[in-house]
Every structure is written in C-alpha cells, then in structure tokens.
Design an enzyme around this catalytic site. Structure first.
Site, PDB file in Angstrom:
ATOM      1  N   TRP A 154       1.768  -6.669  -3.033  1.00 36.53           N
ATOM      2  CA  TRP A 154       0.666  -7.630  -3.180  1.00 36.53           C
ATOM      3  C   TRP A 154       0.073  -8.077  -1.848  1.00 36.53           C
ATOM      4  CZ3 TRP A 154       1.955 -11.853  -0.407  1.00 36.53           C
ATOM      5  CH2 TRP A 154       3.321 -12.152  -0.241  1.00 36.53           C
ATOM      6  N   ASN A 155       0.795  -7.879  -0.745  1.00 35.84           N
ATOM      7  CA  ASN A 155       0.330  -8.509   0.506  1.00 35.84           C
ATOM      8  C   ASN A 155      -0.876  -7.813   1.138  1.00 35.84           C
ATOM      9  OD1 ASN A 155       1.932  -6.332   1.280  1.00 35.84           O
ATOM     10  ND2 ASN A 155       2.711  -7.345   3.111  1.00 35.84           N
ATOM     11  N   GLY A 213       7.589  -2.200  -0.394  1.00 38.47           N
ATOM     12  CA  GLY A 213       8.122  -3.433  -0.978  1.00 38.47           C
ATOM     13  C   GLY A 213       9.434  -3.805  -0.308  1.00 38.47           C
ATOM     14  N   SER A 214      10.258  -4.520  -1.052  1.00 36.82           N
ATOM     15  CA  SER A 214      11.476  -5.056  -0.427  1.00 36.82           C
ATOM     16  C   SER A 214      12.551  -3.981  -0.256  1.00 36.82           C
ATOM     17  CB  SER A 214      12.035  -6.182  -1.287  1.00 36.82           C
ATOM     18  OG  SER A 214      12.580  -5.646  -2.476  1.00 36.82           O
ATOM     19  N   LYS A 251       0.814   2.193  -9.470  1.00 42.99           N
ATOM     20  CA  LYS A 251       1.240   0.949 -10.117  1.00 42.99           C
ATOM     21  C   LYS A 251       1.131  -0.166  -9.077  1.00 42.99           C
ATOM     22  CE  LYS A 251       4.616  -2.121 -11.439  1.00 42.99           C
ATOM     23  NZ  LYS A 251       4.026  -3.119 -10.536  1.00 42.99           N
ATOM     24  N   PRO A 252       0.047  -0.957  -9.161  1.00 43.72           N
ATOM     25  CA  PRO A 252      -0.116  -2.034  -8.186  1.00 43.72           C
ATOM     26  C   PRO A 252       0.812  -3.208  -8.507  1.00 43.72           C
ATOM     27  CG  PRO A 252      -1.914  -2.074  -9.764  1.00 43.72           C
ATOM     28  CD  PRO A 252      -1.057  -0.885 -10.128  1.00 43.72           C
ATOM     29  N   ALA A 253       1.003  -4.089  -7.552  1.00 40.88           N
ATOM     30  CA  ALA A 253       1.837  -5.282  -7.757  1.00 40.88           C
ATOM     31  C   ALA A 253       1.266  -6.140  -8.875  1.00 40.88           C
ATOM     32  CB  ALA A 253       1.891  -6.089  -6.469  1.00 40.88           C
ATOM     33  N   CYS A 255       4.661  -7.183   6.558  1.00 35.47           N
ATOM     34  CA  CYS A 255       5.980  -6.587   6.889  1.00 35.47           C
ATOM     35  C   CYS A 255       6.191  -6.447   8.385  1.00 35.47           C
ATOM     36  CB  CYS A 255       6.120  -5.205   6.264  1.00 35.47           C
ATOM     37  SG  CYS A 255       5.861  -5.215   4.505  1.00 35.47           S
ATOM     38  N   GLU A 274      13.819 -11.837   6.923  1.00 32.57           N
ATOM     39  CA  GLU A 274      12.352 -11.870   6.931  1.00 32.57           C
ATOM     40  C   GLU A 274      11.884 -13.162   6.251  1.00 32.57           C
ATOM     41  OE1 GLU A 274      10.715  -8.690   4.493  1.00 32.57           O
ATOM     42  OE2 GLU A 274       9.177  -8.347   5.999  1.00 32.57           O
ATOM     43  N   GLU A 329       8.604   2.205   2.405  1.00 34.04           N
ATOM     44  CA  GLU A 329       8.178   1.312   3.487  1.00 34.04           C
ATOM     45  C   GLU A 329       8.696  -0.067   3.090  1.00 34.04           C
ATOM     46  OE1 GLU A 329       6.876  -1.228   5.489  1.00 34.04           O
ATOM     47  OE2 GLU A 329       4.840  -0.982   4.685  1.00 34.04           O
ATOM     48  N   LEU A 330       9.781  -0.487   3.728  1.00 32.66           N
ATOM     49  CA  LEU A 330      10.525  -1.656   3.234  1.00 32.66           C
ATOM     50  C   LEU A 330      10.405  -2.860   4.169  1.00 32.66           C
ATOM     51  CD1 LEU A 330      13.629   0.405   2.032  1.00 32.66           C
ATOM     52  CD2 LEU A 330      11.557  -0.163   0.758  1.00 32.66           C
TER      53      LEU A 330
HETATM   54  C1  SIN Z   1       2.447  -4.235   5.751  1.00 28.32           C
HETATM   55  O1  SIN Z   1       2.691  -5.414   5.612  1.00 28.32           O
HETATM   56  O2  SIN Z   1       3.291  -3.391   5.492  1.00 28.32           O
HETATM   57  C2  SIN Z   1       1.110  -3.716   6.173  1.00 28.32           C
HETATM   58  C3  SIN Z   1       0.699  -4.124   7.515  1.00 28.32           C
HETATM   59  C4  SIN Z   1      -0.234  -3.176   8.206  1.00 28.32           C
HETATM   60  O3  SIN Z   1      -0.591  -2.114   7.685  1.00 28.32           O
HETATM   61  O4  SIN Z   1      -0.603  -3.499   9.324  1.00 28.32           O
END
Ligand code: SIN
Length: 475
Positions: free
Chosen positions: A147-148, A224-225, A171-173, A280, A379, A246-247
């Site tokens: 979602w971010n 995600g997490s 499948k989006p958040a 992230c 985090e 990508e966690l």
């Molecule tokens: C992310 O939060 O994984 C994306 C950040 C980015 O692409 O700069």
C-alpha cells in the site's frame, strides 16, 4: 466508486461481496472492490496462461510499442491517478504526482530495455559442437503489491514482466486497490491484449494461496513484510516457484565528522519524511559522529519543526496521515519505549488528533537513543528520527550492520576514500552516499539478508522475469 476486478479483458465481480476502501485522512469510505477468492484467482491465472503463448511470441519491439503507449497514457493521466492515490493512501498530492511519474518511468525504461534481452554463444571445448544460451520469459507471473507505493510497486513489476514476454495477475494491497484498478484501465486503453494483464482484489489468504499452489504460475513477485515473505517462501517450496521478495528494511544513516551538515540534514529529512516515513528504504536510525553531533542535531530539529502535517489533498502539506491504527500503534510504541529508556524528544513525539479514526503523527526527533531501544532494532514505518551519538567510524559501521535486515543504508562524508571504505563494509543492497533518494528505474532495487531475494529495476529487474535455456548442438 464501486470498482470491479479484471480477468481476461473483462471487468467482472459485480455479484461478489464488497470490501470498502477508506481514506486514511478522514476515515471515510471512498469506494469498494469485489471480495474475490480462489475461483476468480484461478480464472485470472487461466486467462494469463492462455494469453502467454501469443504475448511471449510477439517481438520485443511489438511489446515495446504497447508499453510506450501505456507509458504515455499514465503520463497524460498523472493528476487523476495521483488524486486517487492520495485519497486511498494519504501521501501529499505533490508527492503522489511524483510517485505516478516514477511509476511511469518503469514502463518507459523497460519498454526500451526489453529490446536488449541478449543470449550468447559459448566457445565449444570439442570440434563439431555449438553452444548457445537463450533467454525465455518465465511464464505467468503473480504480483502482490504493497500500500505504501500503490502505483510504483505495480509498474516496477509489471514493466519488466510484460517486456520480457510474461503475462501477469496482480493483487494490490487491500488498502490501495483503486490506484491499481486505474492503472489496469489504462493498460486496457493502451490495447494490451486480453489476458496479458489481470487484476484480483479480495481475500488475501485465498488469492495468495492460489498463486502459490497453482502450477500455471511460474513466478511470484512480492513486496511487503519479511514475516509474510518467509511464509511465501515456505509455500513456494512446494512447487519450487521462482520468487522475488522485496521485504522489510531498517536503514541506518551514518553522519561522519567531515559531512556537509546542510546537505546531510536536507537528505535525512527527504529520506525519512518522504511518505511520512512509510517507505522500506527510508532512514530508520541515525548514527552521528561526536564531532558534528550538536551542529547536526540543532539543524535537524529546526528543519523538522517546519514540516506541515495534514490531509494530503490540502496545499502545502508535507506529511499525510499514517495508513491506519496499527501503523500508529507501532510508531507510538517505538517512541514511548525510547523515551522510557532515556531518549530525549525534541520535537513531535505525539499523535495529532484531528479526528477519531485518522492517525496523524507529528514528525519526531529523538536524541540520546541507545542500541537496546526497540526503535534501533525494528522498522518503525513512521515519521520518527532516532539519533545515536558514536565516537568512531568503525562503531557506526558495526551498529549499522547489527541487524538481520539489509535493504538500504546511507552515509554522509565529503571524503572520497573514507566513503569508499565505508560502502564496502556496509551489508546492504542499496547505499546512498550523500544521497537520501537513491531509487531510479534504471538502478537495481532490493536487499540482502532478511530484506529479500532478487532485485527490481535496472537490468537485474528484467533478468528476474527470464529463464536461461542452454542449448548444445552437435553439428
Ligand atoms: C519501497 O518502499 O519499497 C519503495 C521505495 C522506492 O522505490 O524508493
């Protein structure tokens, strides 16, 4: 806005139960999406599977033309997509426009790079033999996005997947399906053939379960997490499915004695407070060498005090609301734990109560932070900057690496040789040296250790959707 899911070129799912989508700035319902489950996911996978043969047999140039058209449609609709994004996710509108342009850049870059999927020939060790290495698309891809960054995390997967010749089920958040739906509508407008792009919303466990267990899906790509990533790895093992993960991150920022303080403060603010700290790769903990500590802290506090918190649709807002109550509870716990254990709070450190179910948090600077505090080990995903004083560069590096995560790290020094020594010792997949915003479509993005597997973006991001086929020919 009652929206539908997209399977085999049809908008469908009107008869399914509906899931509300909330605006985190006001807690109001702004739309609904269908609650799809196993059956719809299987239909979407079947559609992607049927479309794979024809899509993968197009030339890279033909696929590139579709992607170029798609890129222009996204750019032509930046304002509309950004408004939807701000309404469902909360980030300030100007930032949302920036994200949509960033999202479009992945489509553009991979439209071009898809033409450069090269194989190779290998000199044979015996006479009468030719050895070839060919590249082939992985197959049907299932993409689970967060979602971010509701737009960019879709195109960072979809751009290279489609360019490589794969078909996709998205499948989006659950918090941010509307941006995804808008992006898929534009893919449809771009004429991308039916079945190549599909989208399902709904029951995460059922959809994810089908993605992982259906043998027609050859690759799952997830942002995600770390917790969910580990779960997906276990499930993917059953079919030895190709995985990209990508966690989570827990990025350290090292401010060394010879740093340019103004540059460092500006970059730390950009890294941490972009997206309200819900990124992230944003800096999560700051280690400042003692020679520059006071000067850095004073300027940082001063700059942080200027930031305006509010509804992302309002003019001049720098930080929108946190995504939801759980997000707020984690930020609050980190700040309270730190202050209870002796940290000093110079600015922020509290929720800004605008209304009951919207969670705004004041940008926060904590000093006198120590390693045993929660915030230095997990985090935070919120607008909080904890600052720890260190004596030496070695101490800063040791603290930086003291984590199971390895996504991003930042170092500020004006010395070239010191900078090079430090970056070689940091165990992170992305390093910003005097740079708080390292992401770009043409650069590899991803982490080491528990921050993930594989890379997105750059040539590595295309390779992630390709298989290697070695052919040995007897002449
Ligand atoms: C992310 O939060 O994984 C994306 C950040 C980015 O692409 O700069």
């Amino acid at each position: 806005m009652d929206q539908l899911i997209y399977i085999n070129g049809q908008w469908t799912g009107a008869s399914l139960d509906k899931i509300p989508v909330h605006n985190p700035a006001t807690s109001q319902i702004i739309g609904t999406v269908p609650k799809a489950g196993k059956k719809e996911t299987r239909d979407a996978i079947d559609a992607a599977h049927s479309a794979f043969t024809s899509w993968s047999r197009l030339t890279a140039y033909e696929r590139s033309e579709y992607l170029e058209k798609y890129y222009h449609l996204i750019i032509d609709n930046v304002n509309e997509i950004a408004s939807i994004l701000t309404l469902e996710m909360g980030k300030p509108l100007a930032e949302a426009k920036g994200e949509v342009r960033y999202a479009a850049s992945f489509i553009k870059w991979f439209a071009e790079e898809g033409k450069r999927v090269y194989g190779r020939t290998i000199p044979s060790h015996v006479d009468g033999k030719e050895m070839l290495v060919l590249k082939a698309p992985v197959g049907v891809v299932a993409a689970i996005t967060p979602w971010n960054f509701p737009a960019a995390m879709i195109t960072r997967k979809m751009g290279p997947a489609l360019a490589a010749g794969c078909t996709i089920v998205l499948k989006p958040a659950k918090q941010t399906p509307l941006t995804a739906i808008m992006l898929v509508k534009l893919a449809e407008q771009a004429g991308i053939p039916k079945g190549v792009v599909n989208l399902v919303t709904g029951n995460a466990a059922e959809i994810g379960g089908e993605f992982l267990s259906n043998p027609k899906v050859r690759k799952v790509t997830f942002t995600g997490s770390t917790e969910i990533g580990k779960e997906l790895m276990i499930q993917a093992a059953q079919h030895v499915k190709n995985l990209s993960l990508e966690l989570g991150g827990h990025a350290p920022i090292l401010i060394l004695d010879d740093a340019d303080v103004d540059k460092a403060v500006k970059s730390v603010i950009a890294s941490k407070f972009r997206n309200g700290g819900q990124t992230c790769i944003c800096g999560n903990r700051v280690y400042v060498q003692e020679g520059i500590y006071i000067q850095f802290l004073e300027k940082l506090i001063n700059e942080t005090q200027q930031l305006k918190v509010g509804n992302g649709m309002d003019e001049g807002v720098d930080i929108g609301p946190l995504i939801d109550k759980n997000g707020f509870l984690k930020v609050d716990e980190h700040v309270h734990n730190a202050t209870r254990l002796g940290a000093k709070c110079w600015v922020g450190g509290r929720r800004i109560e605008v209304q009951e179910d919207a969670y705004y948090y004041a940008p926060t600077v904590l000093s006198d932070v120590t390693q045993e505090m929660l915030i230095m080990n997990e985090e935070t995903f919120g607008p909080v900057l904890p600052i720890q004083k260190v004596s030496t560069v070695e101490e800063a590096i040791a603290y930086a690496n003291l984590t199971p995560y390895g996504l991003a790290a930042y170092v500020f020094t004006e010395s070239h040789s010191l900078g090079m020594k430090v970056i070689h010792q940091l165990d992170f997949g992305i390093i910003g040296w005097n740079d708080g915003l390292p992401s770009a479509a043409q650069a590899p993005f991803g982490g080491m250790k528990e921050s993930g597997l594989g890379r997105e973006g750059g040539i590595e991001g295309l390779e992630a959707f390709l298989e290697t086929k070695y052919v040995s020919i007897g002449l």
